[in-house]
Design a protein around this motif. Structure first.
Motif, short mmCIF file in Angstrom:
data_model
loop_
_atom_site.label_atom_id
_atom_site.label_comp_id
_atom_site.label_asym_id
_atom_site.label_seq_id
_atom_site.Cartn_x
_atom_site.Cartn_y
_atom_site.Cartn_z
N LYS A 1 38.90 -120.10 -25.75
CA LYS A 1 40.22 -120.04 -25.71
C LYS A 1 40.46 -118.54 -24.68
CE LYS A 1 44.97 -119.36 -27.48
NZ LYS A 1 45.75 -119.29 -28.33
N ASP A 2 39.63 -117.42 -25.11
CA ASP A 2 39.73 -116.03 -24.54
C ASP A 2 38.54 -115.87 -23.71
OD1 ASP A 2 37.80 -116.14 -26.48
OD2 ASP A 2 38.37 -114.26 -27.29
N GLN A 3 37.65 -116.62 -23.33
CA GLN A 3 36.70 -116.42 -22.55
C GLN A 3 35.73 -117.79 -22.11
OE1 GLN A 3 32.84 -114.76 -24.80
NE2 GLN A 3 34.51 -113.46 -25.05
N ARG A 4 34.98 -117.51 -20.91
CA ARG A 4 34.21 -118.64 -20.67
C ARG A 4 32.92 -117.84 -20.78
NH1 ARG A 4 36.47 -119.13 -14.90
NH2 ARG A 4 36.73 -116.68 -15.21
N ARG A 5 31.95 -118.64 -21.51
CA ARG A 5 30.66 -117.85 -22.09
C ARG A 5 29.49 -118.59 -21.49
NH1 ARG A 5 30.04 -117.23 -28.10
NH2 ARG A 5 31.96 -115.66 -27.72
N VAL A 6 28.70 -118.15 -20.80
CA VAL A 6 27.02 -118.35 -20.55
C VAL A 6 26.13 -117.67 -21.37
CG1 VAL A 6 25.52 -118.68 -18.92
CG2 VAL A 6 27.73 -119.31 -18.13
N THR A 7 25.30 -118.29 -21.85
CA THR A 7 24.12 -117.82 -22.53
C THR A 7 22.75 -118.19 -21.48
OG1 THR A 7 25.27 -117.69 -24.76
CG2 THR A 7 22.39 -117.50 -24.48
N LEU A 8 22.19 -117.22 -21.05
CA LEU A 8 21.03 -117.49 -20.26
C LEU A 8 19.92 -117.18 -21.27
CD1 LEU A 8 19.78 -117.77 -17.29
CD2 LEU A 8 19.81 -115.30 -17.20
N LYS A 9 19.33 -118.45 -21.32
CA LYS A 9 18.11 -118.59 -22.47
C LYS A 9 16.75 -117.90 -21.69
CE LYS A 9 20.16 -121.71 -25.72
NZ LYS A 9 19.83 -123.02 -26.28
N LYS A 10 16.83 -118.52 -20.54
CA LYS A 10 15.54 -117.98 -19.64
C LYS A 10 15.56 -118.25 -18.02
CE LYS A 10 12.86 -122.18 -20.25
NZ LYS A 10 11.70 -122.94 -20.43
N GLY A 11 14.89 -117.56 -17.43
CA GLY A 11 15.08 -117.82 -15.71
C GLY A 11 15.96 -116.97 -15.15
N GLU A 12 16.74 -117.54 -13.93
CA GLU A 12 17.32 -116.68 -13.09
C GLU A 12 18.40 -117.67 -12.63
OE1 GLU A 12 16.54 -113.91 -8.99
OE2 GLU A 12 15.11 -115.71 -9.86
N ALA A 13 19.72 -117.46 -12.29
CA ALA A 13 21.11 -118.03 -11.88
C ALA A 13 21.76 -117.11 -10.86
CB ALA A 13 21.70 -118.53 -13.02
N PHE A 14 22.26 -117.88 -10.02
CA PHE A 14 23.38 -117.20 -9.01
C PHE A 14 24.66 -117.76 -9.45
CE2 PHE A 14 25.83 -116.96 -5.29
CZ PHE A 14 25.91 -115.91 -4.90
N PHE A 15 25.90 -116.90 -9.72
CA PHE A 15 27.13 -117.46 -10.25
C PHE A 15 28.14 -117.02 -9.13
CE2 PHE A 15 24.46 -116.22 -13.91
CZ PHE A 15 24.71 -117.16 -14.94
N LYS A 16 28.91 -118.19 -8.91
CA LYS A 16 30.11 -117.84 -7.97
C LYS A 16 31.42 -118.33 -8.88
CE LYS A 16 29.52 -119.31 -3.79
NZ LYS A 16 29.67 -120.10 -2.49
N VAL A 17 32.08 -117.28 -9.52
CA VAL A 17 32.82 -117.48 -10.51
C VAL A 17 34.33 -117.69 -9.99
CG1 VAL A 17 33.93 -116.59 -12.62
CG2 VAL A 17 31.15 -116.21 -12.27
N SER A 18 35.11 -118.69 -10.42
CA SER A 18 36.56 -118.71 -10.08
C SER A 18 37.26 -117.74 -10.99
CB SER A 18 36.95 -120.27 -10.63
OG SER A 18 36.35 -121.09 -9.84
N HIS A 19 38.25 -117.05 -10.00
CA HIS A 19 39.06 -115.97 -10.80
C HIS A 19 39.96 -116.31 -11.66
CE1 HIS A 19 40.87 -112.07 -10.70
NE2 HIS A 19 41.98 -112.78 -10.67
N ASP A 20 39.83 -115.85 -12.90
CA ASP A 20 40.84 -116.13 -14.04
C ASP A 20 40.81 -114.75 -14.78
OD1 ASP A 20 42.29 -116.70 -15.98
OD2 ASP A 20 41.28 -118.79 -16.36
N SER A 21 41.68 -113.82 -14.45
CA SER A 21 42.06 -112.51 -15.37
C SER A 21 42.19 -112.67 -16.82
CB SER A 21 43.04 -111.65 -14.48
OG SER A 21 44.25 -112.34 -14.50
N ALA A 22 42.82 -113.84 -16.99
CA ALA A 22 43.27 -114.19 -18.49
C ALA A 22 41.98 -114.50 -19.45
CB ALA A 22 44.64 -114.74 -18.66
N HIS A 23 40.95 -115.21 -18.40
CA HIS A 23 39.96 -115.87 -19.09
C HIS A 23 38.51 -115.40 -18.52
CE1 HIS A 23 38.89 -120.25 -20.31
NE2 HIS A 23 38.55 -119.41 -21.20
#
Length: 332
Positions: free
Chosen positions: A147-169
């Motif tokens: 509800k209060d955040q979008r959470r990614v857990t990187l377990k291993k490796g590498e990733a490039f993120f292009k995140v949609s704007h949401d100041s409340a989330h």
């Protein structure tokens, strides 16, 4: 039991066993003999390992639930049937819809949970909020929408993120002992063992090297990077230099720009099932360069003696070991 001809009852039995092992292995009184028995069960069939990993992911999400202050811990009865636990779980399942809603509204449980992995080829995924993630080879991560955040857990490796704007989330990427927090931006996160490197392209991010200090962190602007290892009190902040090739993996390339082997090996090893080792600190100072296909890094290792004053051996665990030829290693 053939994986191609499993009956529904056989499949359910494996799922039940995976759940039982997951509970038992997380118990404080789990014995070494039980862990050995679990390993034998897990290795007996590919589906056993698959189902256990699924249960483990569910357990990790549930681990974010707060513990009641007056919780009562009931000891496991030594001879109690696992079927009794199954009945208890079934009864508990009747309360799940209400519990899930309460957990979501309080920010304890996610409304969605996804697992992504890139093995033999790179992968691009689009999340429900429109954010895009590119996964490098050998990368594994999970995504949970709270509800209060979008959470990614990187377990291993590498990733490039292009995140949609949401100041409340806010969008949070957890890597090793730290995290990267953003509302909308483009950035790259590389992790190998306990090493993490964050590169920012657009927007801004807050990098915290120690999750135990939730109010800590350093803000990056475009063109900046942060590095940290597990246990670092704060990340090391610096500018990315001109023509930085760290993101060449998005075009399927590994660029080694005249790096010492000690710096190059973490970049090489993350593509290998058996990491390459160095014989000594002097060998780590030998420099290497070149542009390589990320799908052919294994062959890069075998060609090193052709381009560098080194030879390869193997240690007792089967890992390749790079040794410098006598009298050729730079002084450490």
């Amino acid at each position: 039991m053939s994986q191609q001809h499993l009956t529904e009852a056989e499949y359910d039995a494996i799922t039940d066993a995976a759940a039982q092992w997951c509970m038992r292995l997380h118990a404080a009184d789990c014995t070494a003999a039980e862990r050995q028995a679990f390993e034998q069960w897990r290795d007996a069939h590919p589906l056993h390992a698959f189902e256990y990993e699924a249960m483990q992911e569910i357990w990790e999400v549930a681990d974010h639930l707060p513990r009641p202050p007056t919780a009562t811990v009931l000891p496991l009865a030594p001879r109690r049937s696992w079927r009794a636990y199954g009945m208890a779980a079934a009864i508990s399942a009747l309360a799940l819809p209400l519990a899930a809603y309460s957990g979501w509204s309080l920010g304890w449980l996610p409304s969605s949970y996804e697992h992504f992995q890139a093995d033999g080829s790179m992968r691009q995924v689009t999340l429900a909020d429109g954010s895009q993630i590119e996964l490098n080879l050998g990368t594994e991560l999970t995504y949970s929408n709270y509800k209060d955040q979008r959470r990614v857990t990187l377990k291993k490796g590498e990733a490039f993120f292009k995140v949609s704007h949401d100041s409340a989330h806010p969008f949070v990427v957890k890597a090793a002992s730290g995290e990267v927090r953003v509302t909308g931006t483009q950035f790259n996160v590389w992790m190998y063992e306990d090493q993490v490197r964050v590169i920012l392209l657009e927007g801004s991010v807050l990098v915290n090297s120690d999750n135990s200090r939730p109010d800590g962190g350093f803000r990056l602007d475009p063109g900046m990077q942060a590095r940290y290892r597990r246990g670092d009190y704060q990340p090391q902040i610096s500018q990315t230099y001109a023509n930085d090739s760290s993101l060449a993996w998005r075009q399927g390339k590994l660029v080694l720009d005249n790096l010492a082997l000690g710096e190059a090996l973490p970049l090489i090893n993350r593509y290998l099932s058996k990491p390459v080792m160095l014989a000594d600190s002097a060998t780590s100072n030998i420099r290497v360069g070149g542009i390589y296909d990320v799908t052919a890094v294994k062959s890069l290792v075998t060609t090193l003696p052709k381009v560098l004053p080194v030879y390869l051996t193997r240690n007792q665990d089967g890992n390749p070991v790079i040794n410098s030829l006598p009298g050729t290693a730079p002084k450490s």
